[in-house]
Design an enzyme around this catalytic site. Structure first.
Site: not given
Length: 292
Positions: A46, A272
């Site tokens: 990811s 993230h």
């Protein structure tokens, strides 16, 4: 025609010198890569996919949450390369060899002797290193209010030991497999930008105990070092975005941080990289490849 700046020209030259498919200056400058453009493949998880950063990549598998402005897409646009991006949220090193979801192929299937450049980020999901660490440390803070470093006290070096004994051998195997499947390519692994700082400090978006901020940083440092050592052993270029991200961890304000904290209104996929992080990661990667 788009006029290429010096850094992009040096980057493309470096890739071609490493054995990539030849491309003319006019081809590199074109907005749409021609058939002769360098074939560039991005693999990984990811962080590599840019999960959470909008817009989504057209035609990508929805469960992979791949961004159209992740670092690989940005590099491809700047350099005129032809990108095949098979990065996917949740990917582990095993997903280099197996289909992560029905309808997908193993990520290594995207590589061939024609591939000129490969980039990837991988390892954070092996043993659920990132997810488990965050969950354990948040839970420790909740169940031990006022404690300085309850997560470290409970789990000590167990996760770092797991990285050393289990993740590192998997990384070695994966790196070697990438080089085998793309024998003429320049191969680069991008490490993980810092999530937490090295010192205790206020971090409202990352609800762990003060002493567990440097503890989680240390676990990530162990993983990044495993990536570095695996790269050195397999002849893979190591792109150190972590060093460039010092002072841009998830505890910093919007517009400064490259990684979103656990509690964020910027994007749905937290912990993230954000859009700024993806741009900076692209810059660091291009500079690294141009310099070697």
């Amino acid at each position: 025609m788009v006029k290429l700046n010096t850094s992009v020209r040096r980057f493309v030259t470096a890739v071609l010198a490493a054995g990539a498919v030849a491309a003319t200056s006019a081809a590199v400058a074109s907005a749409a890569p021609p058939a002769t453009a360098v074939e560039y493949v991005n693999l990984g998880d990811s962080y590599s996919a840019g999960s959470g950063v909008q817009p989504a990549a057209p035609g990508s598998y929805s469960q992979c949450a791949q961004s159209n402005v992740n670092y690989a897409h940005l590099i491809a646009r700047r350099s005129g390369m032809r990108l095949t991006d098979v990065s996917c949220g949740g990917a582990k090193t095993d997903d280099f060899y197996r289909a992560q979801y029905p309808g997908l192929r193993p990520q290594l299937d995207a590589l061939s002797p024609r591939t000129g450049l490969v980039t990837f980020m991988i390892g954070g999901n092996d043993g659920d290193i990132f997810g488990t660490t965050v969950a354990k440390c948040v839970a420790a803070a909740i169940t031990s209010p006022g404690a300085y470093a309850p997560c470290q006290q409970r789990y000590g070096t167990s996760t770092s030991h797991q990285v050393q004994t289990q993740t590192y051998p998997r990384l070695m195997r994966a790196f070697a497999a990438v080089r085998q499947h793309a024998p003429r390519a320049r191969v680069a692994v991008v490490n993980y930008p810092w999530i937490a700082p090295t010192t205790p400090q206020p971090c409202p978006g990352f609800p762990v105990a003060p002493g567990d901020l440097p503890y989680t940083h240390g676990i990530q440092a162990t993983l990044n070092d495993a990536l570095r050592r695996a790269a050195a052993q397999t002849g893979v270029t190591y792109v150190d975005v972590a060093a460039a991200s010092v002072g841009h961890d998830s505890c910093r304000p919007k517009g400064v941080r490259w990684v979103e904290p656990l509690i964020s209104d910027v994007q749905t996929v937290t912990v993230h990289p954000n859009a700024l992080g993806e741009r900076e990661m692209a810059d660091v990667t291009m500079r690294t490849l141009a310099a070697r």
